[in-house]
Scaffold this active site. Structure first.
Site, mmCIF file in Angstrom:
data_model
loop_
_atom_site.group_PDB
_atom_site.id
_atom_site.type_symbol
_atom_site.label_atom_id
_atom_site.label_comp_id
_atom_site.label_asym_id
_atom_site.label_seq_id
_atom_site.Cartn_x
_atom_site.Cartn_y
_atom_site.Cartn_z
ATOM 1 N N ASP A 1 0.814 -1.333 0.024
ATOM 2 C CA ASP A 1 0.016 -0.358 -0.035
ATOM 3 C C ASP A 1 0.984 1.315 0.102
ATOM 4 O OD1 ASP A 1 -2.121 1.841 0.679
ATOM 5 O OD2 ASP A 1 -3.268 0.174 0.861
ATOM 6 N N ASP B 1 3.459 1.987 -4.691
ATOM 7 C CA ASP B 1 2.607 2.674 -5.598
ATOM 8 C C ASP B 1 2.364 1.806 -6.893
ATOM 9 O OD1 ASP B 1 1.475 4.428 -7.317
ATOM 10 O OD2 ASP B 1 2.668 6.078 -6.652
ATOM 11 N N VAL B 2 1.254 1.323 -6.944
ATOM 12 C CA VAL B 2 0.871 0.533 -8.041
ATOM 13 C C VAL B 2 0.928 1.133 -9.368
ATOM 14 C CG1 VAL B 2 -0.524 -1.173 -6.473
ATOM 15 C CG2 VAL B 2 -1.643 0.938 -7.811
ATOM 16 N N ASN C 1 -5.888 -5.541 -5.853
ATOM 17 C CA ASN C 1 -7.339 -4.778 -5.049
ATOM 18 C C ASN C 1 -7.172 -3.353 -5.087
ATOM 19 O OD1 ASN C 1 -9.331 -4.877 -2.957
ATOM 20 N ND2 ASN C 1 -7.877 -3.793 -1.930
ATOM 21 N N TYR D 1 -14.768 4.913 -13.574
ATOM 22 C CA TYR D 1 -14.841 3.641 -12.760
ATOM 23 C C TYR D 1 -15.298 2.596 -13.630
ATOM 24 C CZ TYR D 1 -14.920 0.834 -8.725
ATOM 25 O OH TYR D 1 -15.022 -0.079 -7.853
ATOM 26 N N LYS E 1 -12.932 -0.796 -14.748
ATOM 27 C CA LYS E 1 -13.472 -2.168 -14.287
ATOM 28 C C LYS E 1 -13.846 -3.103 -15.327
ATOM 29 C CE LYS E 1 -12.455 -1.451 -10.073
ATOM 30 N NZ LYS E 1 -11.174 -2.126 -9.140
ATOM 31 N N THR F 1 -16.912 0.488 2.459
ATOM 32 C CA THR F 1 -15.451 0.419 2.556
ATOM 33 C C THR F 1 -15.204 1.979 2.602
ATOM 34 O OG1 THR F 1 -15.005 0.302 0.244
ATOM 35 C CG2 THR F 1 -15.272 -1.822 1.643
#
Length: 256
Positions: A36, A62-63, A89, A153, A157, A190
């Site tokens: 993360d 950092d993805v 994720n 988004y 996705k 979340t």
């Protein structure tokens, strides 16, 4: 859904579905590499898992950064000796219509939600091929159906959903032993959801939340630990004959 001895790297692991997945995987015997950008929260979760008897380590990541992905995966190998599972994720969401969305916002969403999944999958295949393993790409029901207030988004996705199928075929046809599946949660209570709602005016946020809950046949949003059970299933050998599949966990939202 035994995961004893499996080494699993989870991105976006400091909160929400990521944190719940780490706890659920650890409870089934997995060794957890948490990644993360939130170092303090991530390290606190590592300490929690270790206190429960699990093997765990925190790896800053950092993805969006290609070089950091290579370093992170190599660190997992150095510390645990193998990589058996990857849970892509990490993600973001912004609630706004197409006329309000900016190119900068659009690109940031694709960068984190889609490009990072590609980078993670490529690194996982590099080190898992021949040994085998499982990649879980956390998509969304928004990768299957549309929402008028989530254009960026939805696109990100949907891309994860299609990428997963491409990678599943590649891995199977090249004898890598790697399974690749996508997980499609519905709306989950979340920080991702609450953070997106916090950016709206109070009345807009309430209207959006009410519309969402009214569309869920089970009448509520999911809890993160409920979705984490899907992650465990896809990582474990219980799903050993699944690849290129979509696991939908949405309280019936997409059944209409």
């Amino acid at each position: 859904m035994d995961c004893t001895g499996k080494v699993v790297l989870v991105t976006g692991a400091a909160s929400g579905i990521g944190a719940a997945s780490c706890r659920a995987l650890a409870a089934r015997g997995a060794k957890i590499a948490l990644s993360d950008i939130d170092v303090d929260t991530g390290e606190a979760l590592v300490n929690e898992l270790r206190e429960s008897g699990a093997e765990a380590a925190f790896i800053p990541l950092d993805v969006r950064d290609e070089a950091q992905w290579r370093t992170a995966v190599d660190q997992v190998l150095a510390q645990f000796g193998a990589l058996d599972g990857l849970v892509n994720n990490a993600g973001i969401a912004a609630i706004c219509g197409i006329e309000e969305e900016t190119l900068e916002g659009w690109r940031r969403t694709q960068d984190i939600n889609t490009d990072a999944v590609f980078l993670g999958c490529r690194e996982a295949v590099r080190v898992m091929k021949g040994r085998g393993g499982s990649i879980v790409n956390v998509s969304s029901i928004e990768g299957i159906v549309g929402d008028p207030m989530l254009p960026a988004y939805n696109a990100s996705k949907g891309a994860v959903r299609a990428l997963t199928k491409s990678l599943a075929l590649y891995c199977a046809e090249n004898g890598t032993g790697i399974r690749v599946n996508s997980l499609h949660p519905g709306y989950v209570a979340t920080p991702l959801v609450s953070g997106a709602l916090d950016k709206l005016a109070a009345a807009e946020a309430e209207a959006f939340a009410n519309r969402v809950v009214a569309s869920i046949p089970m009448g509520r949003m999911a809890e993160a630990d409920e979705i984490a059970e899907g992650v465990v299933f896809l990582i474990s050998e219980s799903s050993r004959y699944m690849t290129g599949s979509e696991l939908i966990m949405d309280g019936g939202y997409t059944a209409r």
